[in-house]
Motif scaffolding. Sequence first.
Motif, short mmCIF file in Angstrom:
data_model
loop_
_atom_site.label_atom_id
_atom_site.label_comp_id
_atom_site.label_asym_id
_atom_site.label_seq_id
_atom_site.Cartn_x
_atom_site.Cartn_y
_atom_site.Cartn_z
N ALA A 1 0.82 -1.21 0.00
CA ALA A 1 0.00 0.00 0.00
C ALA A 1 0.86 1.27 0.00
CB ALA A 1 -0.93 -0.01 1.21
N PHE A 2 1.84 1.31 -0.88
CA PHE A 2 2.67 2.50 -0.99
C PHE A 2 3.38 2.47 -2.34
CE2 PHE A 2 5.86 -0.49 -0.10
CZ PHE A 2 5.49 -1.17 1.04
N LYS A 3 3.96 3.61 -2.69
CA LYS A 3 4.72 3.72 -3.92
C LYS A 3 6.20 3.68 -3.57
CE LYS A 3 5.44 6.63 -7.99
NZ LYS A 3 5.03 7.88 -8.70
N ALA A 4 6.92 2.72 -4.12
CA ALA A 4 8.34 2.55 -3.79
C ALA A 4 9.22 2.93 -4.98
CB ALA A 4 8.61 1.10 -3.39
N SER A 5 10.26 3.68 -4.70
CA SER A 5 11.21 4.04 -5.75
C SER A 5 11.95 2.80 -6.27
CB SER A 5 12.22 5.06 -5.22
OG SER A 5 11.56 6.23 -4.78
N ARG A 6 12.20 1.84 -5.36
CA ARG A 6 12.86 0.58 -5.74
C ARG A 6 12.15 -0.57 -5.05
NH1 ARG A 6 17.99 0.19 -3.56
NH2 ARG A 6 17.51 1.84 -2.05
N GLN A 7 12.06 -1.69 -5.75
CA GLN A 7 11.44 -2.89 -5.21
C GLN A 7 12.46 -4.03 -5.26
OE1 GLN A 7 7.88 -3.37 -7.65
NE2 GLN A 7 6.67 -2.38 -6.06
N VAL A 8 12.74 -4.63 -4.10
CA VAL A 8 13.81 -5.61 -4.00
C VAL A 8 13.33 -6.81 -3.19
CG1 VAL A 8 16.17 -6.06 -3.18
CG2 VAL A 8 15.57 -3.81 -4.13
N ILE A 9 13.73 -8.01 -3.62
CA ILE A 9 13.55 -9.23 -2.84
C ILE A 9 14.93 -9.73 -2.44
CG2 ILE A 9 12.67 -11.59 -2.80
CD1 ILE A 9 10.72 -10.76 -5.02
#
Length: 274
Positions: free
Chosen positions: A165-173
Motif C-alpha cells: 500500500a505505498f509507492k516505492a522508488s525501488r522494489q527488492v527481494i
Amino acid sequence: MQRRVLCFDAHHDTVLSKAPGNGISLGAMHFPILASLVLATILSSTAAPAADTAVDLALVLAVDTSGSVDGGEYALQMDGIAAAFRSPDVIAAALSGPHGKIAINLMTWGDPDEKKYDTGWHVIASKQDAEDFAKLANTDLPREGGGTGIGIAMSYGIALLRHAAFKASRQVIDVSGDGHESWELREPHFKLPQAQALRAAAGVLVNGLAIVNDEPNLEEYYRNNVIGGPGSFVISVANYGEYAEGIHRKLLREILPPLSMLEIPLSATPSATE
C-alpha cells in the motif's frame, strides 16, 4: 505481531493466494498458460490499496526455512535480521533517502507446496520503527520445512510487492538460503526460470545471500540462477554463525541507493542520530 499466510494448496493446485478464496487454480495447465495466468494476476491485480505513502525502498526479506534449516539455524537468521535493524548504520541508511523511509516485509519459505508466512509491511521512518520491526523478527514466524522452493518463494515476494500500500522508488527481494532449488514432484512445475520471467516483467530486483556450509558452490548457483535485475548481487557466508554479519552487510548495500552496486566496508557507513 501481525502474521499473515500466503497459501499454496498442493491438493487443489492453488498458488499466490493472499487470503482464503483468493487463489489461482492452476490445475494441469502447461507452463505457457500457467505463466501467463500468474503474470497477469501479479501485474494486473487491483487488490492493492491506494499508494498513499512514498518510500525509497520496498524490501522483502525471504528467509529459508526448508528442511535443511534446523531450529537453531532458523533462530540465527531471525536474530541476525533483528540485530541488523538495531544497528545505527542500517537505521541511518534507511532514513537517508529522499523520502526518509523504507518498507520491509519479512517472509519465510520452504517447500514449494507449503504455506508462506509474512509479517506484513512495516514502514521504517525512525529509530523506534526499526526497533519495532526488530522485535517482530525476534518473535519468529511459523516454519513449514520440506524442500527448497526458491522459484515459488520469489513469486510470492513479487505478489507481496504488488499488493503493498505505498509507492516505492525501488522494489527488492532479498533471498537467503543454504541450498539449490529442489526437484518438484507436482506438475506443472514453477521453478526459478519461470520466477525470473515474472521478476523481469514486474521490474523487481532480486539479491541473494548464500549460506555455503552444505554446498560450497552455492554462491555461484545464486549468481547464475537466483539473482536478477540491474545491479543485483549475491554475497556468501560460510555458515549460519556468520549470517548476522552477512545480512548486515547486505542490507547496507540494498538500502543505500548510491552504493547499491559496490562493496561497502562496514566502517564506512553513516551513523544514526538518536
